[in-house]
Design an enzyme around this catalytic site. Structure first.
Site, PDB file in Angstrom:
ATOM      1  N   ILE A  83     111.703   2.455  54.012  1.00 48.39           N
ATOM      2  CA  ILE A  83     110.725   3.028  53.086  1.00 48.39           C
ATOM      3  C   ILE A  83     110.595   2.064  51.910  1.00 48.39           C
ATOM      4  O   ILE A  83     111.596   1.743  51.260  1.00 48.39           O
ATOM      5  CB  ILE A  83     111.216   4.406  52.562  1.00 48.39           C
ATOM      6  CG1 ILE A  83     111.469   5.382  53.719  1.00 48.39           C
ATOM      7  CG2 ILE A  83     110.241   4.965  51.520  1.00 48.39           C
ATOM      8  CD1 ILE A  83     110.241   5.799  54.501  1.00 48.39           C
TER       9      ILE A  83
ATOM     10  N   ILE B 144     116.003   1.255  52.023  1.00 48.50           N
ATOM     11  CA  ILE B 144     114.968   1.057  51.011  1.00 48.50           C
ATOM     12  C   ILE B 144     114.468  -0.377  51.070  1.00 48.50           C
ATOM     13  O   ILE B 144     115.235  -1.338  50.938  1.00 48.50           O
ATOM     14  CB  ILE B 144     115.509   1.411  49.600  1.00 48.50           C
ATOM     15  CG1 ILE B 144     116.137   2.822  49.615  1.00 48.50           C
ATOM     16  CG2 ILE B 144     114.385   1.300  48.584  1.00 48.50           C
ATOM     17  CD1 ILE B 144     115.216   3.953  50.073  1.00 48.50           C
ATOM     18  N   LYS B 145     113.169  -0.462  51.288  1.00 48.65           N
ATOM     19  CA  LYS B 145     112.535  -1.776  51.487  1.00 48.65           C
ATOM     20  C   LYS B 145     112.080  -2.299  50.118  1.00 48.65           C
ATOM     21  O   LYS B 145     111.356  -1.610  49.382  1.00 48.65           O
ATOM     22  CB  LYS B 145     111.344  -1.586  52.404  1.00 48.65           C
ATOM     23  CG  LYS B 145     110.999  -2.759  53.267  1.00 48.65           C
ATOM     24  CD  LYS B 145     110.028  -2.263  54.324  1.00 48.65           C
ATOM     25  CE  LYS B 145     109.335  -3.399  55.006  1.00 48.65           C
ATOM     26  NZ  LYS B 145     108.187  -2.906  55.760  1.00 48.65           N
ATOM     27  N   ILE B 146     112.491  -3.513  49.829  1.00 51.65           N
ATOM     28  CA  ILE B 146     112.276  -4.075  48.491  1.00 51.65           C
ATOM     29  C   ILE B 146     111.764  -5.511  48.656  1.00 51.65           C
ATOM     30  O   ILE B 146     112.337  -6.289  49.432  1.00 51.65           O
ATOM     31  CB  ILE B 146     113.631  -4.113  47.725  1.00 51.65           C
ATOM     32  CG1 ILE B 146     114.230  -2.702  47.641  1.00 51.65           C
ATOM     33  CG2 ILE B 146     113.480  -4.730  46.356  1.00 51.65           C
ATOM     34  CD1 ILE B 146     115.661  -2.678  47.130  1.00 51.65           C
TER      35      ILE B 146
END
Ligand code: E4P
Length: 228
Positions: free
Chosen positions: A65, A93-95
């Protein structure tokens, strides 16, 4: 090699899981927009689908996400990541792999929140992801090859670097923006852990003109053969 679906559409996720046995999902702001739902609704619906299919656990079925791309401090990214991570234990968590993004990923991994450093276009960026202890790194393939680059060497360099420093398998390499079955094969040959692609690419990978032709030949033979 693992296959992830690059989509936030529940019907596509469900189809790809049941038909192709996908191992996880990646999303990004564009995919959420295309789902037609508000952001939090879209990710909560994915979390619910995970529960309904008995796939709880990030090792069983990870879903990436992506944080708000406007955030430009590590602390802001960390705060938002904590909110999304609380929705499902399956969320990584996509960063974006920027200076602040890498700082945020390092902090989140220390807190036990798993991350995926994305928008990686060069091995040097992937090195920072390995050092940060991210669960995933996402080198983009399609965007480069759409512009005429051959990515075989780029993928292999990341794989080799990760092997040199013991990150291989720990920070899993998701080759992203995969556009064709050939790119899947290139990633597999280079030793990438995962590819992520849209449904159309997985469908295309099941098709071969000779398979269709052979099926026609065998159907014809079957129809001209007595069964008793
Ligand atoms: C990566 O994880 C991204 O979601 C993705 O592959 C973006 O590529 P696209 O251009 O196919 O949407």
């Amino acid at each position: 090699m693992k296959f992830y679906l690059d989509s936030a559409k529940l019907d596509e996720i469900d189809y790809a899981y049941k038909t192709f046995g996908i191992d996880g999902v990646t999303t990004n702001p564009k995919h959420i927009m295309l789902s037609g739902k508000p952001f939090v609704t879209a990710i909560k619906d994915i979390a619910e689908w995970i529960r309904q299919n008995g796939l709880d656990g990030i090792d069983k079925f990870p879903v990436s996400i992506e944080v708000n791309p406007h955030l430009d401090t590590a602390d802001a990214i960390v705060a938002e990541a904590e909110k999304y991570a609380a929705i499902s234990q399956n969320f990584a968590i996509k960063i974006p792999a920027t200076e602040f993004g890498i700082e945020a990923a390092r902090k989140l991994e220390k807190k036990g929140i798993r991350t995926n450093l994305t928008l990686v276009f060069a091995p040097a960026q992937a090195i920072f992801a390995g050092k940060a202890g991210s669960l995933f790194v996402s080198p983009f393939i399609g965007w480069k090859e759409d512009n005429g680059e051959d990515c075989k060497r780029y993928i292999k360099d990341i794989v080799d670097i990760y092997k040199n420093y013991g990150w291989y398998g720990k920070t899993q390499i998701i080759c992203a923006a995969i556009r064709s079955p050939k790119q899947i094969v290139d990633c597999a040959v280079a030793g990438a852990d995962i590819v992520t692609a849209g449904l159309a690419v997985y469908k295309a990978a099941q098709h071969h003109a000779y398979t269709t032709q052979g099926l026609g030949t065998f159907c014809d033979a079957w129809d001209h053969t007595a069964t008793e």
